[in-house]
Design a protein around this motif. Structure first.
Motif, PDB file in Angstrom:
ATOM      1  N   ASP A   4     -32.038 -20.988 -12.021  1.00 45.24           N
ATOM      2  CA  ASP A   4     -30.620 -20.614 -11.989  1.00 45.24           C
ATOM      3  C   ASP A   4     -30.286 -19.652 -13.126  1.00 45.24           C
ATOM      4  OD1 ASP A   4     -30.239 -22.264  -9.808  1.00 45.24           O
ATOM      5  OD2 ASP A   4     -29.617 -23.985 -11.030  1.00 45.24           O
ATOM      6  N   VAL A   5     -30.869 -19.887 -14.300  1.00 42.10           N
ATOM      7  CA  VAL A   5     -30.633 -18.997 -15.436  1.00 42.10           C
ATOM      8  C   VAL A   5     -31.177 -17.605 -15.144  1.00 42.10           C
ATOM      9  CG1 VAL A   5     -31.170 -18.572 -17.864  1.00 42.10           C
ATOM     10  CG2 VAL A   5     -30.591 -20.886 -17.104  1.00 42.10           C
ATOM     11  N   VAL A   6     -32.377 -17.539 -14.578  1.00 41.09           N
ATOM     12  CA  VAL A   6     -32.974 -16.251 -14.229  1.00 41.09           C
ATOM     13  C   VAL A   6     -32.095 -15.512 -13.226  1.00 41.09           C
ATOM     14  CG1 VAL A   6     -34.934 -15.147 -13.083  1.00 41.09           C
ATOM     15  CG2 VAL A   6     -35.326 -16.962 -14.772  1.00 41.09           C
ATOM     16  N   ALA A   7     -31.599 -16.220 -12.211  1.00 44.08           N
ATOM     17  CA  ALA A   7     -30.742 -15.583 -11.207  1.00 44.08           C
ATOM     18  C   ALA A   7     -29.460 -15.046 -11.843  1.00 44.08           C
ATOM     19  CB  ALA A   7     -30.412 -16.586 -10.103  1.00 44.08           C
ATOM     20  N   ALA A   8     -28.877 -15.818 -12.755  1.00 41.55           N
ATOM     21  CA  ALA A   8     -27.650 -15.375 -13.417  1.00 41.55           C
ATOM     22  C   ALA A   8     -27.909 -14.170 -14.307  1.00 41.55           C
ATOM     23  CB  ALA A   8     -27.055 -16.529 -14.228  1.00 41.55           C
ATOM     24  N   ALA A   9     -29.055 -14.157 -15.003  1.00 43.39           N
ATOM     25  CA  ALA A   9     -29.391 -13.021 -15.862  1.00 43.39           C
ATOM     26  C   ALA A   9     -29.606 -11.756 -15.033  1.00 43.39           C
ATOM     27  CB  ALA A   9     -30.625 -13.345 -16.688  1.00 43.39           C
ATOM     28  N   ASN A  10     -30.292 -11.889 -13.911  1.00 43.67           N
ATOM     29  CA  ASN A  10     -30.499 -10.739 -13.034  1.00 43.67           C
ATOM     30  C   ASN A  10     -29.180 -10.214 -12.478  1.00 43.67           C
ATOM     31  OD1 ASN A  10     -33.309 -10.119 -13.000  1.00 43.67           O
ATOM     32  ND2 ASN A  10     -33.695 -11.991 -11.838  1.00 43.67           N
ATOM     33  N   ALA A  11     -28.281 -11.122 -12.146  1.00 44.23           N
ATOM     34  CA  ALA A  11     -26.974 -10.707 -11.651  1.00 44.23           C
ATOM     35  C   ALA A  11     -26.208  -9.936 -12.722  1.00 44.23           C
ATOM     36  CB  ALA A  11     -26.168 -11.933 -11.198  1.00 44.23           C
ATOM     37  N   THR A  12     -26.358 -10.374 -13.967  1.00 43.82           N
ATOM     38  CA  THR A  12     -25.710  -9.655 -15.067  1.00 43.82           C
ATOM     39  C   THR A  12     -26.251  -8.240 -15.188  1.00 43.82           C
ATOM     40  OG1 THR A  12     -25.228 -11.654 -16.333  1.00 43.82           O
ATOM     41  CG2 THR A  12     -25.421  -9.607 -17.580  1.00 43.82           C
ATOM     42  N   LEU A  13     -27.566  -8.096 -15.130  1.00 42.86           N
ATOM     43  CA  LEU A  13     -28.172  -6.771 -15.255  1.00 42.86           C
ATOM     44  C   LEU A  13     -27.825  -5.872 -14.074  1.00 42.86           C
ATOM     45  CD1 LEU A  13     -31.703  -7.635 -16.695  1.00 42.86           C
ATOM     46  CD2 LEU A  13     -29.732  -6.681 -17.899  1.00 42.86           C
ATOM     47  N   SER A  71     -37.625 -13.319 -24.404  1.00 38.23           N
ATOM     48  CA  SER A  71     -36.634 -12.959 -25.416  1.00 38.23           C
ATOM     49  C   SER A  71     -35.333 -12.513 -24.770  1.00 38.23           C
ATOM     50  CB  SER A  71     -37.182 -11.863 -26.335  1.00 38.23           C
ATOM     51  OG  SER A  71     -37.516 -10.707 -25.594  1.00 38.23           O
ATOM     52  N   ARG A  72     -35.417 -11.830 -23.636  1.00 38.92           N
ATOM     53  CA  ARG A  72     -34.186 -11.384 -22.983  1.00 38.92           C
ATOM     54  C   ARG A  72     -33.422 -12.551 -22.363  1.00 38.92           C
ATOM     55  NH1 ARG A  72     -35.798  -5.493 -20.261  1.00 38.92           N
ATOM     56  NH2 ARG A  72     -35.585  -4.317 -22.217  1.00 38.92           N
ATOM     57  N   LEU A  73     -34.129 -13.547 -21.878  1.00 44.82           N
ATOM     58  CA  LEU A  73     -33.433 -14.735 -21.387  1.00 44.82           C
ATOM     59  C   LEU A  73     -32.760 -15.472 -22.537  1.00 44.82           C
ATOM     60  CD1 LEU A  73     -35.796 -16.180 -18.635  1.00 44.82           C
ATOM     61  CD2 LEU A  73     -33.526 -15.195 -18.336  1.00 44.82           C
ATOM     62  N   ALA A  74     -33.422 -15.490 -23.702  1.00 40.08           N
ATOM     63  CA  ALA A  74     -32.804 -16.104 -24.879  1.00 40.08           C
ATOM     64  C   ALA A  74     -31.534 -15.344 -25.270  1.00 40.08           C
ATOM     65  CB  ALA A  74     -33.791 -16.130 -26.038  1.00 40.08           C
ATOM     66  N   ILE A  75     -31.594 -14.016 -25.201  1.00 35.76           N
ATOM     67  CA  ILE A  75     -30.415 -13.201 -25.482  1.00 35.76           C
ATOM     68  C   ILE A  75     -29.304 -13.509 -24.493  1.00 35.76           C
ATOM     69  CG2 ILE A  75     -29.554 -10.830 -25.351  1.00 35.76           C
ATOM     70  CD1 ILE A  75     -32.174  -9.927 -26.633  1.00 35.76           C
ATOM     71  N   PHE A  76     -29.665 -13.622 -23.204  1.00 31.37           N
ATOM     72  CA  PHE A  76     -28.675 -13.908 -22.165  1.00 31.37           C
ATOM     73  C   PHE A  76     -27.982 -15.243 -22.419  1.00 31.37           C
ATOM     74  CE2 PHE A  76     -27.845 -16.158 -18.134  1.00 31.37           C
ATOM     75  CZ  PHE A  76     -26.820 -15.358 -17.637  1.00 31.37           C
ATOM     76  N   GLU A  77     -28.749 -16.244 -22.831  1.00 29.02           N
ATOM     77  CA  GLU A  77     -28.150 -17.557 -23.056  1.00 29.02           C
ATOM     78  C   GLU A  77     -27.243 -17.565 -24.285  1.00 29.02           C
ATOM     79  OE1 GLU A  77     -30.536 -21.005 -21.095  1.00 29.02           O
ATOM     80  OE2 GLU A  77     -31.881 -20.003 -22.513  1.00 29.02           O
ATOM     81  N   LYS A 102     -23.274 -10.393 -22.297  1.00 37.07           N
ATOM     82  CA  LYS A 102     -22.998  -9.002 -22.644  1.00 37.07           C
ATOM     83  C   LYS A 102     -24.094  -8.432 -23.535  1.00 37.07           C
ATOM     84  CE  LYS A 102     -19.287  -6.048 -24.431  1.00 37.07           C
ATOM     85  NZ  LYS A 102     -17.896  -6.030 -24.983  1.00 37.07           N
ATOM     86  N   ARG A 103     -24.611  -9.269 -24.414  1.00 36.39           N
ATOM     87  CA  ARG A 103     -25.687  -8.798 -25.291  1.00 36.39           C
ATOM     88  C   ARG A 103     -26.922  -8.425 -24.476  1.00 36.39           C
ATOM     89  NH1 ARG A 103     -28.903 -12.068 -30.140  1.00 36.39           N
ATOM     90  NH2 ARG A 103     -30.066 -10.249 -30.868  1.00 36.39           N
ATOM     91  N   LEU A 104     -27.250  -9.219 -23.454  1.00 39.96           N
ATOM     92  CA  LEU A 104     -28.380  -8.868 -22.595  1.00 39.96           C
ATOM     93  C   LEU A 104     -28.135  -7.521 -21.928  1.00 39.96           C
ATOM     94  CD1 LEU A 104     -31.010  -9.439 -21.020  1.00 39.96           C
ATOM     95  CD2 LEU A 104     -29.589 -10.599 -19.307  1.00 39.96           C
TER      96      LEU A 104
END
Length: 517
Positions: A198-207, A22-28, A32-34
């Motif tokens: 790549d999406v996971v890496a970008a989401a982690n970088a955001t957090l 669900s958090r990856l869905a939020i990130f996509e 900022k929402r994530l």
């Protein structure tokens, strides 16, 4: 499809409240929402519609599990790491059984699989959705699960998105075989899966970083309404009191987008030649002047032919994703309440009502109560197509009252298009819903003063709470009073609205909007 081939394992590392499906869905949807959902969750403001959607999703998931009676639920109460370990043990057990909420962790991402079904030497992954068709974000959800399971070495032989089949009809209480239909994962899921790392890496970088500096936009409501939109708007320049987005209809919205692209977002700055369509020009002119457009003669011309007795009718319905009653289908609108105000032309009003909150099929009792309404005269509704559908659906399952219900449907007239043709007050802000029109004509009839339901969504939530076996008798009676008051106001509002729309312009209130700029 094989997502993994080595011996399944629970997780590479313990999960410490990092990323999930669900958090990856939020990130996509919005980075900022994530970030906000993890770092500032208290800033969220969930709508009633969102809460109802979650409830529907849980109910659909529960039914999907009941169709696999030998399945095992993986308990997540003790944390995701524990759940992942329990999943691994179940996968390696001699007896292969379906698993519910099977939990896997890979590279800090946790997923809980709705259904994991034995399939030959591997497993069939099923993502259950409460919708009636597959949507793009469903494919992303499934791809996230497959990416994590591949990392955990789980052999996946098939992957599907399971949605509701609207052709299903409940013919036996509790028998929901045939309720769902599957769409197997295809190229779209495979393409998303290839880029998941790549999406996971970008989401982690955001957090790991500061709050992203992203502006509000169309993404705030696509594919879901963001609960942080109010937070994100707090520091934005104040919007115009009368934005161009108030222009109604497809044409109005298209014109608004064009003007915004030209740098014009204030309706008070729009020239009359830009709103050549009569309806749009009425909205622009009334907004600019503060004077309501009120063609009382036109209203009378359209409505004087509505014969007496006039029956003002409104339904409240529930449309369960999971059919509750025999003969119903998924998301079928079932009336559980109506209000009717009867005007016989003598200055007196008679009120009739019906409400069923015992959880039994309300249709036959509703049809019987409707059969007591006048058998002649106009039946007035606001957006009459809805009431017509309700009446005809009831007629189809109530042979004893079919003729009178069809008569009611045949006599329906619609007050909404009359108001749209002949009335606009700028405080309606581009809407002709009864709740937008009423305050400009009869502020004494205030939905905000109701102590129970104040909207259709709230009425549905109240109904579901009332029929819940855990609801106390006192609370059920409180809900009943609130529902009766709400539906009664809907029909009384129509009576008063028609009376004042037909009357002199002096009955229309001055604008209560914010001062002009």
């Amino acid at each position: 499809m094989v997502a993994g081939t080595q011996t399944p394992r629970a997780a590479g590392t313990p999960w410490r409240s990092g990323l999930s499906k669900s958090r990856l869905a939020i990130f996509e949807q919005c980075a900022k929402r994530l970030w906000l959902s993890v770092n500032k969750p208290d800033a969220a403001q969930e709508s009633n519609g969102t809460k109802l959607a979650f409830r529907i999703g849980h109910d659909v998931g529960d039914i999907a599990c009941t169709l696999l009676p030998d399945g095992i639920m993986i308990d997540g109460a003790n944390g995701m790491t524990f759940a992942a370990e329990a999943t691994c043990k179940a996968l390696l057990a001699n007896e292969r059984r379906p698993l519910f909420e099977a939990t896997f962790i890979h590279e800090g991402v946790v997923v809980r699989v709705d259904l994991l079904i034995p399939d030959g030497a591997g497993w069939h992954v099923v993502e259950v959705k409460s919708t009636t068709r597959v949507k793009p974000y469903h494919c992303a959800d499934l791809a996230t699960q497959l990416w994590v399971m591949r990392g955990c070495g789980v052999p996946v032989t098939k992957a599907s998105i399971r949605v509701i089949d609207t052709s299903f009809v409940l013919t036996e209480a509790g028998n929901y075989h045939g309720l769902f239909t599957d769409e197997q994962a295809g190229d779209e899921v495979a393409e998303i899966l290839a880029s998941r790392a790549d999406v996971v890496a970008a989401a982690n970088a955001t957090l790991d970083g500061p709050e992203p500096a992203l502006s509000v936009g169309a993404h705030c409501s696509d594919p879901f309404q963001c609960s942080f939109e109010t937070y994100c708007r707090r520091d934005l320049p104040q919007s115009p009191t009368w934005p161009v987005s108030l222009l109604p209809g497809v044409g109005g919205k298209a014109l608004a987008r064009t003007m915004i692209s030209e740098g014009v977002d204030d309706l008070l700055l729009v020239d009359a030649e830009r709103t050549a369509h009569p309806l749009l020009e009425r909205v622009r002119a009334a907004t600019f002047s503060g004077d309501a457009y009120h063609d009382a003669e036109g209203v009378r011309r359209d409505t004087d032919c509505w014969s007496y007795p006039r029956t003002f009718l409104d339904f409240e319905t529930i449309a369960p994703a999971i059919p509750r009653w025999l003969g119903t289908s998924p998301y079928q609108q079932v009336p559980f309440q109506f209000s009717a105000h009867i005007d016989r032309g003598d200055g007196e009003l008679e009120h009739r009502k019906f409400l069923s909150i015992d959880g039994d099929d309300p249709r036959h009792a509703c049809a019987e109560a409707l059969a007591t309404l006048p058998t002649a005269g106009a039946v007035v509704a606001w957006n009459a197509s809805f009431e017509r559908t309700c009446l005809l659906k009831l007629a189809a399952v109530s042979p004893l009252y079919e003729s009178v219900l069809r008569s009611l449907a045949d006599r329906l007239v619609d007050l909404l298009p009359v108001a749209r043709r002949h009335y606009y007050h700028r405080d309606m802000r581009g809407s002709w819903s009864i709740k937008a029109v009423l305050p400009t004509l009869a502020p004494e009839l205030d939905y905000g003063s109701l102590t129970g339901a104040q909207s259709g969504v709230e009425a549905q939530e109240s109904y579901l709470e009332a029929i819940d076996g855990k609801t106390s008798l006192d609370r059920r009676q409180e809900i009943r009073r609130g529902l009766l008051d709400y539906c009664r106001l809907d029909t009384l509002a129509m009576v008063i609205a028609l009376e004042r729309l037909q009357g002199p312009a002096s009955q229309v209130l001055p604008s209560q909007g914010l001062p002009d700029r």
